[in-house]
Design a protein around this motif. Structure first.
Motif, PDB file in Angstrom:
ATOM      1  N   GLY A   1      -0.673  -1.430   3.297  1.00 39.33           N
ATOM      2  CA  GLY A   1      -0.124  -0.171   2.770  1.00 39.33           C
ATOM      3  C   GLY A   1       1.361  -0.035   3.104  1.00 39.33           C
ATOM      4  O   GLY A   1       2.169   0.402   2.274  1.00 39.33           O
TER       5      GLY A   1
ATOM      6  N   HIS B   1     -12.637   5.651   8.156  1.00 40.31           N
ATOM      7  CA  HIS B   1     -12.290   5.145   6.813  1.00 40.31           C
ATOM      8  C   HIS B   1     -13.435   4.296   6.254  1.00 40.31           C
ATOM      9  O   HIS B   1     -13.690   4.310   5.056  1.00 40.31           O
ATOM     10  CB  HIS B   1     -11.007   4.319   6.868  1.00 40.31           C
ATOM     11  CG  HIS B   1      -9.768   5.144   6.660  1.00 40.31           C
ATOM     12  ND1 HIS B   1      -9.578   5.960   5.576  1.00 40.31           N
ATOM     13  CD2 HIS B   1      -8.628   5.259   7.394  1.00 40.31           C
ATOM     14  CE1 HIS B   1      -8.401   6.559   5.651  1.00 40.31           C
ATOM     15  NE2 HIS B   1      -7.800   6.161   6.755  1.00 40.31           N
TER      16      HIS B   1
ATOM     17  N   HIS C   1     -10.425   7.276  13.788  1.00 39.01           N
ATOM     18  CA  HIS C   1      -9.958   7.484  12.413  1.00 39.01           C
ATOM     19  C   HIS C   1     -10.178   6.249  11.526  1.00 39.01           C
ATOM     20  O   HIS C   1     -10.542   6.361  10.353  1.00 39.01           O
ATOM     21  CB  HIS C   1      -8.476   7.843  12.527  1.00 39.01           C
ATOM     22  CG  HIS C   1      -7.674   7.692  11.306  1.00 39.01           C
ATOM     23  ND1 HIS C   1      -7.400   8.750  10.491  1.00 39.01           N
ATOM     24  CD2 HIS C   1      -7.091   6.631  10.740  1.00 39.01           C
ATOM     25  CE1 HIS C   1      -6.669   8.337   9.471  1.00 39.01           C
ATOM     26  NE2 HIS C   1      -6.463   7.050   9.597  1.00 39.01           N
TER      27      HIS C   1
ATOM     28  N   ASP D   1       4.679   0.421   0.799  1.00 42.35           N
ATOM     29  CA  ASP D   1       5.663   1.484   1.036  1.00 42.35           C
ATOM     30  C   ASP D   1       7.076   0.920   1.204  1.00 42.35           C
ATOM     31  O   ASP D   1       8.049   1.450   0.666  1.00 42.35           O
ATOM     32  CB  ASP D   1       5.281   2.297   2.278  1.00 42.35           C
ATOM     33  CG  ASP D   1       3.969   3.052   2.088  1.00 42.35           C
ATOM     34  OD1 ASP D   1       3.618   3.329   0.930  1.00 42.35           O
ATOM     35  OD2 ASP D   1       3.305   3.340   3.094  1.00 42.35           O
TER      36      ASP D   1
ATOM     37  N   GLY E   1      -6.322   4.046   2.471  1.00 46.44           N
ATOM     38  CA  GLY E   1      -5.584   4.528   1.300  1.00 46.44           C
ATOM     39  C   GLY E   1      -5.406   3.524   0.175  1.00 46.44           C
ATOM     40  O   GLY E   1      -5.399   3.892  -1.005  1.00 46.44           O
TER      41      GLY E   1
ATOM     42  N   ASN F   1      -6.339   1.900  -5.102  1.00 47.58           N
ATOM     43  CA  ASN F   1      -5.710   1.021  -6.094  1.00 47.58           C
ATOM     44  C   ASN F   1      -6.760   0.405  -7.033  1.00 47.58           C
ATOM     45  O   ASN F   1      -7.667  -0.302  -6.585  1.00 47.58           O
ATOM     46  CB  ASN F   1      -4.934  -0.078  -5.341  1.00 47.58           C
ATOM     47  CG  ASN F   1      -4.088  -0.925  -6.258  1.00 47.58           C
ATOM     48  OD1 ASN F   1      -4.613  -1.641  -7.097  1.00 47.58           O
ATOM     49  ND2 ASN F   1      -2.777  -0.832  -6.109  1.00 47.58           N
TER      50      ASN F   1
ATOM     51  N   SER G   1      -5.169   0.247   4.923  1.00 51.54           N
ATOM     52  CA  SER G   1      -4.540   1.573   4.961  1.00 51.54           C
ATOM     53  C   SER G   1      -3.047   1.434   5.230  1.00 51.54           C
ATOM     54  O   SER G   1      -2.499   0.338   5.209  1.00 51.54           O
ATOM     55  CB  SER G   1      -5.214   2.427   6.034  1.00 51.54           C
ATOM     56  OG  SER G   1      -4.826   2.002   7.312  1.00 51.54           O
ATOM     57  N   GLY G   2      -2.408   2.563   5.510  1.00 51.66           N
ATOM     58  CA  GLY G   2      -0.985   2.530   5.805  1.00 51.66           C
ATOM     59  C   GLY G   2      -0.715   2.007   7.211  1.00 51.66           C
ATOM     60  O   GLY G   2       0.386   1.562   7.522  1.00 51.66           O
ATOM     61  N   GLY G   3      -1.709   2.058   8.079  1.00 52.33           N
ATOM     62  CA  GLY G   3      -1.514   1.620   9.451  1.00 52.33           C
ATOM     63  C   GLY G   3      -2.290   0.365   9.809  1.00 52.33           C
ATOM     64  O   GLY G   3      -1.981  -0.282  10.811  1.00 52.33           O
TER      65      GLY G   3
ATOM     66  N   GLU H   1       1.663   0.875  -8.023  1.00 51.71           N
ATOM     67  CA  GLU H   1       0.534   0.520  -8.892  1.00 51.71           C
ATOM     68  C   GLU H   1       0.844   0.907 -10.339  1.00 51.71           C
ATOM     69  O   GLU H   1       0.588   0.143 -11.268  1.00 51.71           O
ATOM     70  CB  GLU H   1      -0.749   1.232  -8.417  1.00 51.71           C
ATOM     71  CG  GLU H   1      -1.924   0.894  -9.320  1.00 51.71           C
ATOM     72  CD  GLU H   1      -3.236   1.572  -8.927  1.00 51.71           C
ATOM     73  OE1 GLU H   1      -3.260   2.407  -8.009  1.00 51.71           O
ATOM     74  OE2 GLU H   1      -4.244   1.239  -9.582  1.00 51.71           O
TER      75      GLU H   1
ATOM     76  N   GLY I   1       2.762   3.402  -2.562  1.00 56.33           N
ATOM     77  CA  GLY I   1       1.607   2.700  -3.135  1.00 56.33           C
ATOM     78  C   GLY I   1       1.227   3.133  -4.549  1.00 56.33           C
ATOM     79  O   GLY I   1       1.168   2.305  -5.465  1.00 56.33           O
TER      80      GLY I   1
ATOM     81  N   ASP J   1      -6.602   9.698   3.936  1.00 55.75           N
ATOM     82  CA  ASP J   1      -7.021  10.462   5.113  1.00 55.75           C
ATOM     83  C   ASP J   1      -7.682  11.770   4.678  1.00 55.75           C
ATOM     84  O   ASP J   1      -7.158  12.464   3.794  1.00 55.75           O
ATOM     85  CB  ASP J   1      -5.799  10.778   5.987  1.00 55.75           C
ATOM     86  CG  ASP J   1      -5.225   9.508   6.605  1.00 55.75           C
ATOM     87  OD1 ASP J   1      -5.931   8.478   6.599  1.00 55.75           O
ATOM     88  OD2 ASP J   1      -4.082   9.560   7.089  1.00 55.75           O
TER      89      ASP J   1
END
Ligand code: KG4
Ligand code: ZN
Length: 344
Positions: free
Chosen positions: A164, A116, A112, A168, A277, A281, A137-139, A185, A181, A308
């Motif tokens: 990310g 990206h 994954h 959050d 993700g 921005n 990303s978020g992870g 912004e 996010g 995603d």
């Protein structure tokens, strides 16, 4: 011509994309579960798995209809099988294996995070190597040298939260629901990004790696007062929230750009692919424009490919299919939840 159906269920979005020859997107559909997780302040894994179970097959059907295709037009099934939430990944993997078995067509697995980066490569006729990749990303917050498809060398990453995740979690302190996010912004727009100093997230010992915990603590203390906890009352006046968000955003993003710039200079690289993700921005893009030497080309994912999505899985799935000698993988393939880096 090879048509690949890609399935992405690594976290809180069920996504299906259909892509021709690794580049041409025939459809890219998403069913988000964000609303189901809002009250938990983050992704609730069990809810996510159940939502994938309910949403995935109808979304596959919808994607075929939207592309005016039937199952008989699909040549390969691609599925994101790592990294992510185990229960969620298994929903995608088991659905993909069932489809591949029933249709008697090859299956390929896709990382994954690598996908990206492929999301940015997809918009180009030819991807250039060696190049640099930045996943925000978020992870993950990871810098890699890219030598080819599936050939990456991790040169730095966050040692704690991802960028990310920092958006959050700091957003949550302002009562902005997950994922914060985009709203952060928005709040930052028009704010003074020099008003508050959050320091540098780059590690002193390793200029290509990052830590976001200090930034989060600074955000907490600015909002609630020194040594206060997240449950305490907010003392920062509301008319300073915009400056706060702008300063946070600037300090969260600028070190990533500086690290990417230094890596390009150090490794003699003139192209950077961005993924994940946080690449949605707009300020991130401006900072890159301002700080990156002009000879370095920065390639961003197109709209719809930053977060995603299934198209990036189908696209990279096609490349993996070619690499397998057009054989695909065994149906015993499974999901792997962990993996900080790409080389799993
Ligand atoms: O890549 P992604 O869809 O999922 C993971 O693989 O993690 O990234 C989601 C992350 C979330 O943390 C979200 O807050 C962040 O991307 N994000 C943003 C923006 N849009 C999404 N962060 C900053 N600014 C944005 N506009
Ligand atoms: Zn992702």
């Amino acid at each position: 011509m090879t048509v690949v159906l890609g399935i992405e269920t690594s976290c809180d979005e069920t996504a299906v994309g259909i892509v021709k020859d690794g580049k041409t997107i025939l459809t890219n559909l998403l069913a988000s579960h964000v609303d189901a997780h809002k009250s938990f302040g983050g992704v609730f894994p069990e809810i996510s798995s159940r939502r994938h179970f309910d949403l995935l097959l109808p979304l596959v059907k919808e994607a075929l209809d939207e592309a005016s295709l039937t199952f008989s037009n699909i040549d390969v099934i691609a599925v994101a099988n790592r990294p992510g939430l185990m229960g969620s990944l298994l929903m995608g993997v088991n659905c993909a294996k069932s489809l591949a078995y029933a249709l008697n067509i090859p299956i390929v697995s896709v990382n994954h995070i690598e996908a990206h980066l492929y999301a940015a490569m997809m918009s180009e006729n030819d991807f250039t190597v060696p190049s640099l990749g930045l996943i925000a990303s978020g992870g993950h917050t990871t810098l890699v040298n890219i030598m080819g498809i599936n050939e990456y060398e991790v040169i730095g990453q966050s040692v704690d939260d991802s960028v990310g995740e920092a958006f959050d979690k700091v957003g949550r302190l302002l009562d902005i629901p997950y994922p914060a996010g985009p709203k952060m912004e928005e709040l930052a727009r028009g704010g003074d990004c020099r008003r508050f100093d959050f320091g540098d997230t780059r590690l002193k010992t390793d200029p290509f790696s990052f830590s976001y915990s200090g930034l989060k603590t600074k955000a907490l203390y600015l909002l609630k007062g020194q040594n206060r906890s997240s449950k305490d009352e907010t003392i920062l006046p509301q008319d300073q929230f915009s400056d706060f968000a702008a300063s946070f955003q600037e300090h969260a993003l600028t070190p990533l750009v500086l690290a990417a710039k230094n890596a390009c200079l150090e490794f003699g690289i003139s192209k950077v692919y961005i993924g994940g993700g946080v690449s949605c921005n707009q300020r991130f893009r401006e900072i890159f424009d301002n700080l990156m030497p002009k000879h370095v080309l920065v390639v961003w994912p197109k709209k719809g490919l930053c977060l995603d999505n299934g198209a990036m899985i189908a696209g990279l799935g096609y490349q993996n299919f070619l690499k397998s000698g057009q054989k695909g993988e065994n149906l015993s393939l499974t999901a792997f939840p962990s993996g900080k880096c790409l080389s799993l």
